[in-house]
Design an enzyme around this catalytic site. Structure first.
Site, PDB file in Angstrom:
ATOM      1  N   ASN A  30       1.095  -0.847  -0.467  1.00 16.16           N
ATOM      2  CA  ASN A  30      -0.175   0.675   0.185  1.00 16.16           C
ATOM      3  C   ASN A  30       1.072   1.092  -0.215  1.00 16.16           C
ATOM      4  O   ASN A  30       2.029   0.813   0.355  1.00 16.16           O
ATOM      5  CB  ASN A  30      -0.982   0.282   1.045  1.00 16.16           C
ATOM      6  CG  ASN A  30       0.039  -0.060   2.316  1.00 16.16           C
ATOM      7  OD1 ASN A  30       0.483   1.041   2.876  1.00 16.16           O
ATOM      8  ND2 ASN A  30      -0.271  -0.906   2.916  1.00 16.16           N
ATOM      9  N   ARG A  31       0.042   2.165  -0.046  1.00 13.46           N
ATOM     10  CA  ARG A  31       0.983   3.730  -0.678  1.00 13.46           C
ATOM     11  C   ARG A  31       1.478   4.282   1.000  1.00 13.46           C
ATOM     12  O   ARG A  31       2.108   5.627   0.491  1.00 13.46           O
ATOM     13  CB  ARG A  31       0.036   4.795  -0.941  1.00 13.46           C
ATOM     14  CG  ARG A  31      -0.443   4.742  -2.406  1.00 13.46           C
ATOM     15  CD  ARG A  31      -0.595   5.190  -3.201  1.00 13.46           C
ATOM     16  NE  ARG A  31      -1.383   5.297  -4.688  1.00 13.46           N
ATOM     17  CZ  ARG A  31      -0.901   4.136  -5.917  1.00 13.46           C
ATOM     18  NH1 ARG A  31       0.946   4.924  -5.665  1.00 13.46           N
ATOM     19  NH2 ARG A  31      -1.645   3.870  -6.707  1.00 13.46           N
TER      20      ARG A  31
END
Ligand code: C5P
Length: 216
Positions: A30-31
């Site tokens: 994920n970011r």
């Protein structure tokens, strides 16, 4: 001069994303940049706390005075968090992957039919587990990244996870990876709305709030 306010206090911080392997060369991620969690770990250490930072895969420098444990997956993060107990407070900033794949030991080959489906299984919820644990720290803080009705979602999360505070932030802009953050501290007895600030400033102010809470 006064001793630093968090001297003698043990604090666990989780930060960064987790990587969940699909095969030896691929993973789900994920970011999360880890910036806010690392800044909080550093700010707590600067106030004298004995900080264990359980960090997912990020290329950030370890803040001065912080003990860092590197992990990759959610299950490794859960184990490292458990191993850090007992602590006086836990600040769970990591963006833990909710699901993992049943990883294969060999690389999945496109020419051999490839990936028809990727069955996912749920990861342990580290924050919820810690909140229910017999070794529960006196102060358990969760984070909530939301893109809409931020405070309402955070209130529901507070009850669901069983933690003491939820630090909610609106990630609909460029918060993930960015340098600034706007947070709301959601507790059972009320909500504090903080202005938009640098992540370092959020970290320093939050560390001071934690110090006030632990030394009351
Ligand atoms: O449920 P959600 O992922 O939105 O909750 C976010 C909060 O829960 C964060 O504090 C995060 O660190 C924590 N969390 C966790 N383990 C998980 C999922 C989330 O500790 N598997």
């Amino acid at each position: 001069q006064n001793p630093p306010p968090l001297r003698g206090k043990r604090i666990l911080v989780t930060a960064g994303p987790t990587h969940e392997p699909i095969d030896p060369v691929r993973y789900i991620a994920n970011r999360s940049s880890g910036k806010q969690g690392f800044a909080i770990a550093g700010a707590l250490a600067a106030l004298g706390a004995d900080v264990t930072l359980v960090a997912g895969p990020v290329a950030l420098a370890t803040p001065p005075g912080v003990r860092r444990v590197n992990v990759e997956t959610a299950r490794e993060m859960a184990e490292a968090a458990e191993a850090a107990l007992p602590v006086d407070a836990a600040v769970m900033v990591a963006a833990v992957a909710d699901w993992r794949a049943e990883a294969t030991t060999q690389k999945i080959k496109k020419d051999k039919g490839g990936l028809e489906a990727l069955p996912l299984v749920e990861n342990p919820d580290i924050l919820a587990t810690l909140s229910k644990s017999p070794k529960r720290p006196g102060l358990v803080i969760g984070f909530a990244a939301e893109t809409e009705t931020v405070v309402e979602h955070a209130k529901a999360k507070l009850a669901r996870k069983g933690c003491d505070w939820i630090v909610a932030n609106d990630v609909s802009g460029d918060v993930m990876g960015g340098a600034r953050n706007r947070i709301h501290i959601v507790r059972a007895d009320g909500v504090e709305d903080w202005p938009d600030m640098e992540k370092d400033a959020v970290a320093r102010r939050l560390a001071q709030r934690i110090a006030d809470e632990l030394t009351d």
